[in-house]
Write an enzyme that holds these catalytic residues in place. Structure first.
Site, PDB file in Angstrom:
ATOM      1  N   TYR A  59       0.801  -1.073  -0.163  1.00 12.08           N
ATOM      2  CA  TYR A  59      -0.052   0.204   0.132  1.00 12.08           C
ATOM      3  C   TYR A  59       0.789   1.326  -0.082  1.00 12.08           C
ATOM      4  O   TYR A  59       0.537   2.239  -0.766  1.00 12.08           O
ATOM      5  CB  TYR A  59      -0.935  -0.072   1.347  1.00 12.08           C
ATOM      6  CG  TYR A  59      -1.567   1.253   1.575  1.00 12.08           C
ATOM      7  CD1 TYR A  59      -2.743   1.616   0.635  1.00 12.08           C
ATOM      8  CD2 TYR A  59      -1.273   2.204   2.460  1.00 12.08           C
ATOM      9  CE1 TYR A  59      -3.531   2.804   0.684  1.00 12.08           C
ATOM     10  CE2 TYR A  59      -2.022   3.274   2.570  1.00 12.08           C
ATOM     11  CZ  TYR A  59      -3.112   3.686   1.929  1.00 12.08           C
ATOM     12  OH  TYR A  59      -4.089   4.779   1.961  1.00 12.08           O
ATOM     13  N   SER A  81      -4.044  12.280   8.125  1.00 11.27           N
ATOM     14  CA  SER A  81      -4.918  12.031   7.185  1.00 11.27           C
ATOM     15  C   SER A  81      -6.461  11.878   7.583  1.00 11.27           C
ATOM     16  O   SER A  81      -6.653  11.142   8.707  1.00 11.27           O
ATOM     17  CB  SER A  81      -4.646  10.646   6.385  1.00 11.27           C
ATOM     18  OG  SER A  81      -5.542  10.347   5.616  1.00 11.27           O
ATOM     19  N   TYR A 136     -10.518  15.031   3.221  1.00  5.05           N
ATOM     20  CA  TYR A 136     -11.030  14.651   2.034  1.00  5.05           C
ATOM     21  C   TYR A 136     -12.557  15.398   2.028  1.00  5.05           C
ATOM     22  O   TYR A 136     -13.219  15.276   2.973  1.00  5.05           O
ATOM     23  CB  TYR A 136     -11.020  13.258   1.958  1.00  5.05           C
ATOM     24  CG  TYR A 136      -9.761  12.557   1.448  1.00  5.05           C
ATOM     25  CD1 TYR A 136      -9.056  12.860   0.466  1.00  5.05           C
ATOM     26  CD2 TYR A 136      -9.206  11.593   2.253  1.00  5.05           C
ATOM     27  CE1 TYR A 136      -7.591  12.416   0.194  1.00  5.05           C
ATOM     28  CE2 TYR A 136      -8.011  11.036   2.102  1.00  5.05           C
ATOM     29  CZ  TYR A 136      -7.129  11.470   0.944  1.00  5.05           C
ATOM     30  OH  TYR A 136      -6.036  10.960   0.800  1.00  5.05           O
ATOM     31  N   THR A 162      -7.311  18.229   0.321  1.00  4.32           N
ATOM     32  CA  THR A 162      -6.907  17.428  -0.991  1.00  4.32           C
ATOM     33  C   THR A 162      -7.893  17.653  -1.982  1.00  4.32           C
ATOM     34  O   THR A 162      -9.027  17.088  -1.799  1.00  4.32           O
ATOM     35  CB  THR A 162      -6.513  16.042  -0.311  1.00  4.32           C
ATOM     36  OG1 THR A 162      -5.462  15.781   0.529  1.00  4.32           O
ATOM     37  CG2 THR A 162      -6.214  15.246  -1.682  1.00  4.32           C
ATOM     38  N   LYS A 217      -3.927  20.831  -1.511  1.00  2.00           N
ATOM     39  CA  LYS A 217      -3.136  19.737  -2.088  1.00  2.00           C
ATOM     40  C   LYS A 217      -3.344  19.128  -3.196  1.00  2.00           C
ATOM     41  O   LYS A 217      -4.581  18.732  -3.333  1.00  2.00           O
ATOM     42  CB  LYS A 217      -2.717  18.886  -0.932  1.00  2.00           C
ATOM     43  CG  LYS A 217      -1.675  17.638  -1.229  1.00  2.00           C
ATOM     44  CD  LYS A 217      -1.774  16.760   0.045  1.00  2.00           C
ATOM     45  CE  LYS A 217      -0.650  15.488  -0.106  1.00  2.00           C
ATOM     46  NZ  LYS A 217      -1.109  14.535  -0.983  1.00  2.00           N
ATOM     47  N   HIS A 244      -0.151  13.099  -5.834  1.00  6.70           N
ATOM     48  CA  HIS A 244      -0.550  12.008  -4.675  1.00  6.70           C
ATOM     49  C   HIS A 244       0.354  10.969  -4.805  1.00  6.70           C
ATOM     50  O   HIS A 244      -0.073   9.592  -4.536  1.00  6.70           O
ATOM     51  CB  HIS A 244      -1.955  11.601  -5.058  1.00  6.70           C
ATOM     52  CG  HIS A 244      -2.747  11.131  -3.891  1.00  6.70           C
ATOM     53  ND1 HIS A 244      -3.703  12.267  -3.283  1.00  6.70           N
ATOM     54  CD2 HIS A 244      -2.789  10.156  -3.286  1.00  6.70           C
ATOM     55  CE1 HIS A 244      -3.980  11.684  -2.285  1.00  6.70           C
ATOM     56  NE2 HIS A 244      -3.797  10.481  -2.247  1.00  6.70           N
TER      57      HIS A 244
END
Length: 387
Positions: free
Chosen positions: A25, A107, A130, A156, A252, A276
């Protein structure tokens, strides 16, 4: 303790000590992984100018990023599922960043929650958001970040639709791992990881579970994000978030000059030149190749940071010399975390700081503030001649 001289040393340990699905990942991109690879290899095309007979005493790597003092122009980027690389991974990374005098960015798709980080650190951290279809969740996340004392919101923009990463699909990525025979065997040969993970209560997406409407359990990052990421994100929605947050805003995922100009005119405190980590649009140019034209496009209207591809202090120096005000690292510190936990993150930051300091000295500079294109030898075709 093994002798660690570079990020690749940590990467090798990370691969040995972390279950395959979580290492993959971290160390993968979308589709053919062309952009993922070029993010790092394009740094190698930039050469450094050596200078001699210059007084090198009193060197300084300290700077500022969106008005915050930093020991070097490096922030820890938001990385999803960090708490699956090592138990309580986000907490460990945030502590290491705090000790190093650097910003940590949490995050939305973290294993440890906003409140977990606030409880275990004393330095304000950044929160990455997000944009979801569920506006109630977005509003709640912003308010939680405000209550936690977050000093900047990182919004983002390049993940409205999830790019396909073949390895994640083939590995059946989930948090925690599903108890299939291959996964059980994989965890059995990594007893330290398994015992630490058994000892923590943080094994799912704690920013989501219990906070998003109707979500009482969440193991699959992909299924929920495919349903919830807002494909209609536009500047009107960004403005709503900016107004609700009311604090420092960092955008971002900028990889285009016109988008950069729009973000600067919009009033962003900083923009992050990023693809990303090569995990979204495969075939896009690397961040470092796009950086010069974006710096030219925005001038001094906003701070420009660079994300994607940095694996060394030399990479940091090259980005700064091309005009970035700061940089962000993801995989570099994740390799440290997976290798040795909090100590490994501290080691990764130490490696990068030392490489930056020594390289700066050999380039004849005493401060990161003085770095510029005069420190580089840039290929004539570096930015590309595309129609």
């Amino acid at each position: 303790m093994p002798v660690i001289t570079c990020i690749d040393d940590l990467k090798r340990l990370h691969k040995r000590r972390t279950p395959k699905m979580f290492f993959d990942y971290c160390e993968s991109g979308s589709y053919t992984e062309q952009t993922f690879r070029e993010n790092t290899t394009d740094f190698q095309k930039l050469r450094l100018r050596q200078k001699v007979a210059v007084d090198m005493l009193g060197r300084r790597t300290d700077s500022t990023m969106v008005g915050e003092a930093v020991s070097m122009p490096v922030a820890l980027a938001p990385v999803g599922m960090t708490g699956m690389q090592r138990a309580d991974g986000e907490i460990k990374a945030a502590r290491a960043a705090e000790k190093a005098g650097l910003p940590f960015t949490l995050s939305t798709m973290s294993i440890c929650s906003i409140e977990d980080i606030a409880e275990h650190t004393s330095r304000p951290f950044w929160f990455q958001l997000y944009v979801m279809k569920d506006e109630g969740f977005v509003d709640s996340a912003i308010e939680r970040a405000r209550k936690a004392g977050c000093s900047a919101l990182v919004l983002t923009l390049d993940l409205q639709i999830l790019g396909q990463r073949h390895k994640d699909l083939k590995n059946g990525l989930s948090a925690p791992p599903r108890l299939t025979l291959p996964n059980i065997l994989d965890m059995m040969i990594r007893p330290r990881w398994s015992l630490e993970m058994l000892a923590t209560k943080r094994r799912t997406f704690r920013n989501i579970v219990g906070h998003a409407k109707g979500v009482g359990d969440l193991s699959s990052l992909m299924s929920w994000t495919n349903e919830q990421f807002d494909p209609q994100l536009d500047w009107t929605k960004i403005a709503r978030i900016r107004d609700q947050w009311g604090g420092k805003l960092i955008l971002k995922g900028i990889l285009d000059e016109e988008d950069a100009k729009r973000a600067a005119d919009f009033g962003a405190d900083a923009i992050i030149v990023s693809n990303h980590g090569g995990r979204q649009l495969d075939g896009a140019l690397s961040s470092i190749r796009m950086l010069p034209r974006i710096v030219r496009a925005v001038g001094d209207k906003t701070e420009v940071f660079l994300d994607s591809g940095i694996r060394s202090g030399q990479d940091v120096l090259k980005a700064l010399a091309l005009g970035a005000k700061g940089t962000m690292i993801g995989r570099a510190y994740i390799h440290g975390l997976g290798a040795m936990g909090e100590e490994g993150v501290s080691k990764a930051l130490e490696v990068i700081r030392k490489e930056l300091d020594i390289t700066m000295a050999l380039c004849g500079e005493k401060s990161v503030q003085n770095l510029g294109r005069h420190n580089l030898m840039i290929p004539k075709d570096f930015e590309g001649d595309y129609l």
